[in-house]
Design an enzyme around this catalytic site. Sequence first.
Site, PDB file in Angstrom:
ATOM      1  CD  GLN A   1       0.670  -5.387 -10.605  1.00 30.51           C
ATOM      2  OE1 GLN A   1      -0.078  -5.105  -9.675  1.00 30.51           O
ATOM      3  NE2 GLN A   1       0.610  -4.751 -11.763  1.00 30.51           N
TER       4      GLN A   1
ATOM      5  CE  LYS B   1      -1.901  -1.978  -8.387  1.00 35.20           C
ATOM      6  NZ  LYS B   1      -1.928  -3.177  -9.226  1.00 35.20           N
TER       7      LYS B   1
ATOM      8  CG  ASP C   1      -6.805  -7.207  -9.089  1.00 37.30           C
ATOM      9  OD1 ASP C   1      -6.859  -6.019  -9.439  1.00 37.30           O
ATOM     10  OD2 ASP C   1      -5.739  -7.851  -8.968  1.00 37.30           O
TER      11      ASP C   1
HETATM   12  N1  GUN Z   1      -1.615  -5.658 -14.076  1.00 37.89           N
HETATM   13  C1  GUN Z   1      -2.067  -4.620 -14.810  1.00 37.89           C
HETATM   14  N2  GUN Z   1      -3.214  -4.137 -14.304  1.00 37.89           N
HETATM   15  C2  GUN Z   1      -3.498  -4.891 -13.224  1.00 37.89           C
HETATM   16  C3  GUN Z   1      -4.557  -4.877 -12.277  1.00 37.89           C
HETATM   17  O1  GUN Z   1      -5.505  -4.069 -12.334  1.00 37.89           O
HETATM   18  N3  GUN Z   1      -4.491  -5.826 -11.303  1.00 37.89           N
HETATM   19  C4  GUN Z   1      -3.476  -6.728 -11.234  1.00 37.89           C
HETATM   20  N4  GUN Z   1      -3.514  -7.630 -10.254  1.00 37.89           N
HETATM   21  N5  GUN Z   1      -2.486  -6.771 -12.107  1.00 37.89           N
HETATM   22  C5  GUN Z   1      -2.490  -5.843 -13.082  1.00 37.89           C
END
Ligand code: GUN
Length: 299
Positions: free
Chosen positions: A97, A53, A120
């Site tokens: 995350q 990311k 998110d």
């Molecule tokens: N863990 C798995 N998928 C995601 C996501 O789309 N965003 C975040 N912040 N954590 C995740």
Amino acid sequence: MTTVIDGKALAEEIITSVKHQTDKLKAATGITPGIAVIIVGEDPASQVYVNSKSKKALECGFHSVQHNLPEQTDEAELLALLDNLNNDPEIHGILVQLPLPKHIDEGRVIQTISPDKDVDGFHFINVGKLGTGETESAFVPCTPAGAMIMIERQCGKDLSGLNAVVVGRSNIVGKPMFNLLLAANATVTVAHSRTKNLPELARNADILVAAVGRPQMINADWIKPGAVVIDVGINRIPAPEKGENKTKLVGDVDYEQAFEVASAITPVPGGVGPMTIAMLMANTLTSAARIAGAPKPQF
Ligand code: GUN
């Protein structure tokens, strides 16, 4: 002929558009989109996701910061960091995350992120906007947003008269996917582990979205001939055919079987996965444009 929906190519298309629109935003306003990505702990899969990311953000021309916090980080410390980032004018998107270590209250962390920087789309404000059809001003969670673009490319933007079945009811995928499909006029059913006659229900679906986290659970018997199948699952399973201790990634759908029945299907890997990161970049650019008072970027 079954269409294999190429998520890598589609994600690249979106990233190219993000780069282009980022250049335009910078030229018009002097603002560089900024994203902060936070990871707590050493989970190897999460580390890989988070690093990609941050890297993709730099590639898009963003200001990108990553906070790698140790597993023992206490909640107050994480909340204080979020408070700083909420007030940092160089940051337009914040992502923590998930999952977080057990001693940290995930809900409290998510609700501490400013809804204006919640790229998110997990904050109550953004969930509520999506649930009430305010899709223009909501941040939509990245994985379902990416899946929805894939569906639109196959079925068009108006899904009137189509039955969609979402298997899985998570906050990250199943529930927002339901809202997006409903907003596009599909007739939507959300199935889950307590649903009776799952295969029979799934066979009604013109659009079948699998987001359960169970490797290859959905086989040909679940799929209506000609359905569009979107596989959100990413599961690592043993692959003895590749050698001792080797593994491979598979989705929630048995790809070989489904390919024979569906009209279009996303592969794993290379399907929905790359779209998630692309939509995170798109959301961050949207946030920067909004804060700059510039027009909303289009994807
Ligand atoms: N863990 C798995 N998928 C995601 C996501 O789309 N965003 C975040 N912040 N954590 C995740």
